[in-house]
Write a protein that holds these residues in place. Structure first.
Motif, PDB file in Angstrom:
ATOM      1  N   MET A  24       0.831  -1.204   0.000  1.00 28.20           N
ATOM      2  CA  MET A  24       0.000   0.000   0.000  1.00 28.20           C
ATOM      3  C   MET A  24       0.865   1.254   0.000  1.00 28.20           C
ATOM      4  O   MET A  24       0.588   2.227  -0.718  1.00 28.20           O
ATOM      5  CB  MET A  24      -0.933   0.007   1.210  1.00 28.20           C
ATOM      6  N   ALA A  25       1.926   1.236   0.804  1.00 25.06           N
ATOM      7  CA  ALA A  25       2.835   2.382   0.850  1.00 25.06           C
ATOM      8  C   ALA A  25       3.441   2.654  -0.516  1.00 25.06           C
ATOM      9  O   ALA A  25       3.555   3.818  -0.949  1.00 25.06           O
ATOM     10  CB  ALA A  25       3.939   2.130   1.885  1.00 25.06           C
ATOM     11  N   ALA A  26       3.821   1.592  -1.222  1.00 28.46           N
ATOM     12  CA  ALA A  26       4.392   1.764  -2.563  1.00 28.46           C
ATOM     13  C   ALA A  26       3.379   2.398  -3.511  1.00 28.46           C
ATOM     14  O   ALA A  26       3.721   3.263  -4.333  1.00 28.46           O
ATOM     15  CB  ALA A  26       4.859   0.413  -3.107  1.00 28.46           C
ATOM     16  N   GLY A  27       2.122   1.991  -3.397  1.00 30.12           N
ATOM     17  CA  GLY A  27       1.086   2.559  -4.253  1.00 30.12           C
ATOM     18  C   GLY A  27       0.917   4.048  -4.025  1.00 30.12           C
ATOM     19  O   GLY A  27       0.840   4.835  -4.983  1.00 30.12           O
ATOM     20  N   PHE A  28       0.882   4.455  -2.767  1.00 31.72           N
ATOM     21  CA  PHE A  28       0.719   5.884  -2.489  1.00 31.72           C
ATOM     22  C   PHE A  28       1.981   6.673  -2.820  1.00 31.72           C
ATOM     23  O   PHE A  28       1.901   7.842  -3.207  1.00 31.72           O
ATOM     24  CB  PHE A  28       0.304   6.084  -1.038  1.00 31.72           C
ATOM     25  N   ALA A  29       3.141   6.049  -2.681  1.00 33.64           N
ATOM     26  CA  ALA A  29       4.378   6.731  -3.078  1.00 33.64           C
ATOM     27  C   ALA A  29       4.363   7.068  -4.565  1.00 33.64           C
ATOM     28  O   ALA A  29       4.863   8.126  -4.985  1.00 33.64           O
ATOM     29  CB  ALA A  29       5.587   5.864  -2.738  1.00 33.64           C
ATOM     30  N   LEU A  30       3.777   6.186  -5.378  1.00 32.22           N
ATOM     31  CA  LEU A  30       3.701   6.441  -6.819  1.00 32.22           C
ATOM     32  C   LEU A  30       2.905   7.704  -7.146  1.00 32.22           C
ATOM     33  O   LEU A  30       3.154   8.363  -8.166  1.00 32.22           O
ATOM     34  CB  LEU A  30       3.076   5.248  -7.533  1.00 32.22           C
ATOM     35  N   VAL A  31       1.941   8.048  -6.273  1.00 33.52           N
ATOM     36  CA  VAL A  31       1.126   9.240  -6.527  1.00 33.52           C
ATOM     37  C   VAL A  31       1.988  10.502  -6.498  1.00 33.52           C
ATOM     38  O   VAL A  31       1.631  11.515  -7.110  1.00 33.52           O
ATOM     39  CB  VAL A  31      -0.023   9.323  -5.497  1.00 33.52           C
ATOM     40  N   THR A  32       3.128  10.446  -5.813  1.00 36.85           N
ATOM     41  CA  THR A  32       4.038  11.606  -5.771  1.00 36.85           C
ATOM     42  C   THR A  32       4.385  12.081  -7.171  1.00 36.85           C
ATOM     43  O   THR A  32       4.520  13.287  -7.418  1.00 36.85           O
ATOM     44  CB  THR A  32       5.331  11.235  -5.016  1.00 36.85           C
ATOM     45  N   TRP A  33       4.522  11.142  -8.091  1.00 41.29           N
ATOM     46  CA  TRP A  33       4.944  11.489  -9.458  1.00 41.29           C
ATOM     47  C   TRP A  33       3.792  11.428 -10.456  1.00 41.29           C
ATOM     48  O   TRP A  33       3.993  11.648 -11.644  1.00 41.29           O
ATOM     49  CB  TRP A  33       6.060  10.540  -9.898  1.00 41.29           C
ATOM     50  N   ALA A  34       2.573  11.145  -9.970  1.00 44.78           N
ATOM     51  CA  ALA A  34       1.440  11.010 -10.885  1.00 44.78           C
ATOM     52  C   ALA A  34       0.999  12.387 -11.383  1.00 44.78           C
ATOM     53  O   ALA A  34       0.785  13.307 -10.587  1.00 44.78           O
ATOM     54  CB  ALA A  34       0.273  10.311 -10.195  1.00 44.78           C
ATOM     55  N   ASP A  35       0.882  12.523 -12.692  1.00 47.54           N
ATOM     56  CA  ASP A  35       0.352  13.755 -13.269  1.00 47.54           C
ATOM     57  C   ASP A  35      -0.596  13.448 -14.436  1.00 47.54           C
ATOM     58  O   ASP A  35      -1.004  14.343 -15.162  1.00 47.54           O
ATOM     59  CB  ASP A  35       1.471  14.690 -13.734  1.00 47.54           C
ATOM     60  N   GLY A  36      -0.918  12.173 -14.587  1.00 52.81           N
ATOM     61  CA  GLY A  36      -1.829  11.751 -15.644  1.00 52.81           C
ATOM     62  C   GLY A  36      -2.595  10.525 -15.224  1.00 52.81           C
ATOM     63  O   GLY A  36      -2.301   9.900 -14.195  1.00 52.81           O
ATOM     64  N   ALA A  37      -3.574  10.163 -16.013  1.00 53.36           N
ATOM     65  CA  ALA A  37      -4.469   9.068 -15.653  1.00 53.36           C
ATOM     66  C   ALA A  37      -3.736   7.736 -15.513  1.00 53.36           C
ATOM     67  O   ALA A  37      -4.034   6.944 -14.611  1.00 53.36           O
ATOM     68  CB  ALA A  37      -5.569   8.943 -16.702  1.00 53.36           C
ATOM     69  N   VAL A  38      -2.747   7.490 -16.376  1.00 54.99           N
ATOM     70  CA  VAL A  38      -2.098   6.175 -16.392  1.00 54.99           C
ATOM     71  C   VAL A  38      -1.411   5.883 -15.064  1.00 54.99           C
ATOM     72  O   VAL A  38      -1.594   4.809 -14.473  1.00 54.99           O
ATOM     73  CB  VAL A  38      -1.101   6.083 -17.567  1.00 54.99           C
ATOM     74  N   LEU A  39      -0.624   6.832 -14.560  1.00 59.48           N
ATOM     75  CA  LEU A  39       0.104   6.573 -13.318  1.00 59.48           C
ATOM     76  C   LEU A  39      -0.846   6.504 -12.124  1.00 59.48           C
ATOM     77  O   LEU A  39      -0.608   5.739 -11.181  1.00 59.48           O
ATOM     78  CB  LEU A  39       1.184   7.641 -13.086  1.00 59.48           C
ATOM     79  N   TYR A  40      -1.920   7.282 -12.142  1.00 55.26           N
ATOM     80  CA  TYR A  40      -2.921   7.156 -11.069  1.00 55.26           C
ATOM     81  C   TYR A  40      -3.538   5.754 -11.071  1.00 55.26           C
ATOM     82  O   TYR A  40      -3.765   5.161 -10.008  1.00 55.26           O
ATOM     83  CB  TYR A  40      -4.019   8.206 -11.238  1.00 55.26           C
ATOM     84  N   LEU A  41      -3.798   5.222 -12.240  1.00 50.49           N
ATOM     85  CA  LEU A  41      -4.372   3.878 -12.320  1.00 50.49           C
ATOM     86  C   LEU A  41      -3.376   2.822 -11.859  1.00 50.49           C
ATOM     87  O   LEU A  41      -3.747   1.851 -11.184  1.00 50.49           O
ATOM     88  CB  LEU A  41      -4.828   3.601 -13.752  1.00 50.49           C
ATOM     89  N   VAL A  42      -2.104   2.992 -12.202  1.00 56.52           N
ATOM     90  CA  VAL A  42      -1.076   2.053 -11.731  1.00 56.52           C
ATOM     91  C   VAL A  42      -0.983   2.106 -10.211  1.00 56.52           C
ATOM     92  O   VAL A  42      -0.927   1.061  -9.536  1.00 56.52           O
ATOM     93  CB  VAL A  42       0.287   2.378 -12.371  1.00 56.52           C
ATOM     94  N   ALA A  43      -0.973   3.318  -9.659  1.00 59.26           N
ATOM     95  CA  ALA A  43      -0.904   3.472  -8.203  1.00 59.26           C
ATOM     96  C   ALA A  43      -2.109   2.821  -7.540  1.00 59.26           C
ATOM     97  O   ALA A  43      -1.981   2.124  -6.516  1.00 59.26           O
ATOM     98  CB  ALA A  43      -0.832   4.952  -7.840  1.00 59.26           C
ATOM     99  N   ALA A  44      -3.297   3.014  -8.125  1.00 60.61           N
ATOM    100  CA  ALA A  44      -4.509   2.417  -7.560  1.00 60.61           C
ATOM    101  C   ALA A  44      -4.430   0.895  -7.573  1.00 60.61           C
ATOM    102  O   ALA A  44      -4.855   0.228  -6.618  1.00 60.61           O
ATOM    103  CB  ALA A  44      -5.734   2.894  -8.340  1.00 60.61           C
TER     104      ALA A  44
END
Length: 417
Positions: free
Chosen positions: A299-319
């Protein structure tokens, strides 16, 4: 299926083979409880549109609608504690029946009422009776399901809960455009169906107490091992509550279409509906503290990815990543809770455990909103840090929990003063 071979008797050479079948069928009572939970969640669509109903149909201001909707949450806190005490004192079945019949009556009253003060009072009471059955449901499951099958039972329960919630969300959107009063009445009907199913098929599962029961919530609130576990569950709930409170704000701050958040929630729900049934194969036979540590780290890794999310694709990967973590955590959380609770106090232990979720629903937006405003994208690194800290603390606290469970045969006990 596993087997254990042992030699017994001095010099007799007798061999006893014990077979533990992990694919054994769950008891019929469990499936009636499971079906009742699924129907109840599928029918729980009225509350999802309560604020919109108040503003669109009853002329309430957004602020007043928020206060009335908040009354539902306050009632939920009281209902959770009341349900836990009644589960142990009245029994599982009477608590479930009283709560479901009461909820059906309140939903009918809401469909027919136009006075905002009366609606506020009914909403508060609805929060009470909607939360009260939760400890009774889980306590009854623990009563009837043997320990070796509880991982599968709780996994299926979590799956049914999320499947029902997804179905309720879909139905709510369709019914709200048809009739708000009809929505409340159909919700009342589904609640009544659940109540009748429980009345017909579920008998009392509580066994008579072997000793006089402690009054109130004094035992779970002074059980240090249990409270440490509850605290760690609160950390996990704080992480997951970010998904429906702060993630939408982050998506909006990135200038993305609100439909991106819809895709994120749809992906998470779909993953749970499709993949949750596979989770027991991944975690059975593994130490629960290590599974929970791994779940929180994921879960921590998923939320860490949001740090760099600026588009739909990375938000979906993080989710996708944080959803995998939450799926792994659900069965061992419920199992540990069942193991630490003394049989005669299961309802009260469940009540204290379930308080973590309304607490998280309050703390997550309060702390998360401030964190996002103060640190921007750095907020998600802090969230990830909380998750990693929780993972480490599970590994630290796990051995004491295991010693407690082994010492009591997995049935819980009154903690030593």
């Amino acid at each position: 299926m596993t087997s254990i071979t042992a030699t017994t008797g001095s010099g007799t050479g007798r061999t006893v083979r014990v077979v533990i079948n992990k694919e054994a069928a769950l008891p019929a009572t469990y499936w009636y409880l499971w079906t009742g939970l699924l129907i109840n969640r599928l029918g729980g669509f009225a509350v999802l549109f309560l604020s919109l109903y108040l503003t669109a149909q009853r002329g309430a201001s957004p602020a007043l609608a928020g206060l009335i909707a908040g009354a539902y949450g306050i009632g939920g806190v009281g209902g959770t504690l009341l349900g836990g005490v009644l589960t142990d004192r009245w029994g599982r079945r009477p608590t479930l029946l009283a709560a479901h019949f009461g909820a059906a009556a309140l939903l009918v009253a809401l469909a027919l009422t136009t006075s905002l003060p009366v609606i506020a009072g009914l909403t508060l009471l609805l929060g009470v009776v909607h939360a009260a059955p939760q400890p009774a449901f889980v306590a009854a499951i623990i009563d009837v399901v043997p320990p070796e099958l509880r991982s599968r039972a709780f996994n299926l329960q979590f799956w049914a809960f999320n499947l029902g919630l997804a179905g309720a969300s879909l139905l709510a959107g369709l019914l709200a455009s048809w009739s708000y009063s009809g929505m409340f009445l159909l919700d009342a009907g589904s609640t009544l169906v659940t109540a009748l199913l429980l009345l017909w098929k579920v008998r009392e599962t509580r066994r008579p107490a072997r000793a006089p029961m402690a009054k109130g919530l004094s035992v779970p609130l002074t059980d240090r091992i249990f409270l440490v576990f509850v605290g760690l569950t609160l950390l996990q709930a704080l992480l997951y509550s970010q998904t429906n409170t702060i993630i939408p704000l982050a998506i909006a701050a990135d200038g993305l279409d609100p439909r991106v958040y819809g895709l994120v929630t749809a992906l998470s729900g779909t993953m749970i509906a499709v993949g949750q049934l596979l989770v027991p194969r991944l975690i059975d036979g593994r130490r629960k503290d290590r599974v929970l540590a791994a779940a929180l780290a994921v879960m921590a890794a998923g939320f860490a990815l949001v740090t760099w999310a600026d588009g739909a694709v990375l938000y979906l990967v993080a989710a996708a990543v944080w959803t995998v973590g939450s799926m792994l955590a659900a069965p061992p959380n419920a199992e540990i809770n069942s193991e630490l609770a003394p049989a005669e106090l299961r309802g009260r232990y469940q009540a204290v455990f379930f308080l973590t979720f309304p607490a998280a629903s309050f703390l997550a937006p309060a702390l998360g909103g401030a964190g996002l405003q103060a640190f921007g994208a750095g907020h998600w690194l802090i969230v990830a840090g909380v998750g990693l800290a929780g993972a480490v603390l599970h590994l630290v606290a796990g051995p004491a929990r295991e010693r407690r469970v082994i010492g009591t045969g997995g049935g819980g006990r009154h903690p030593s003063p």
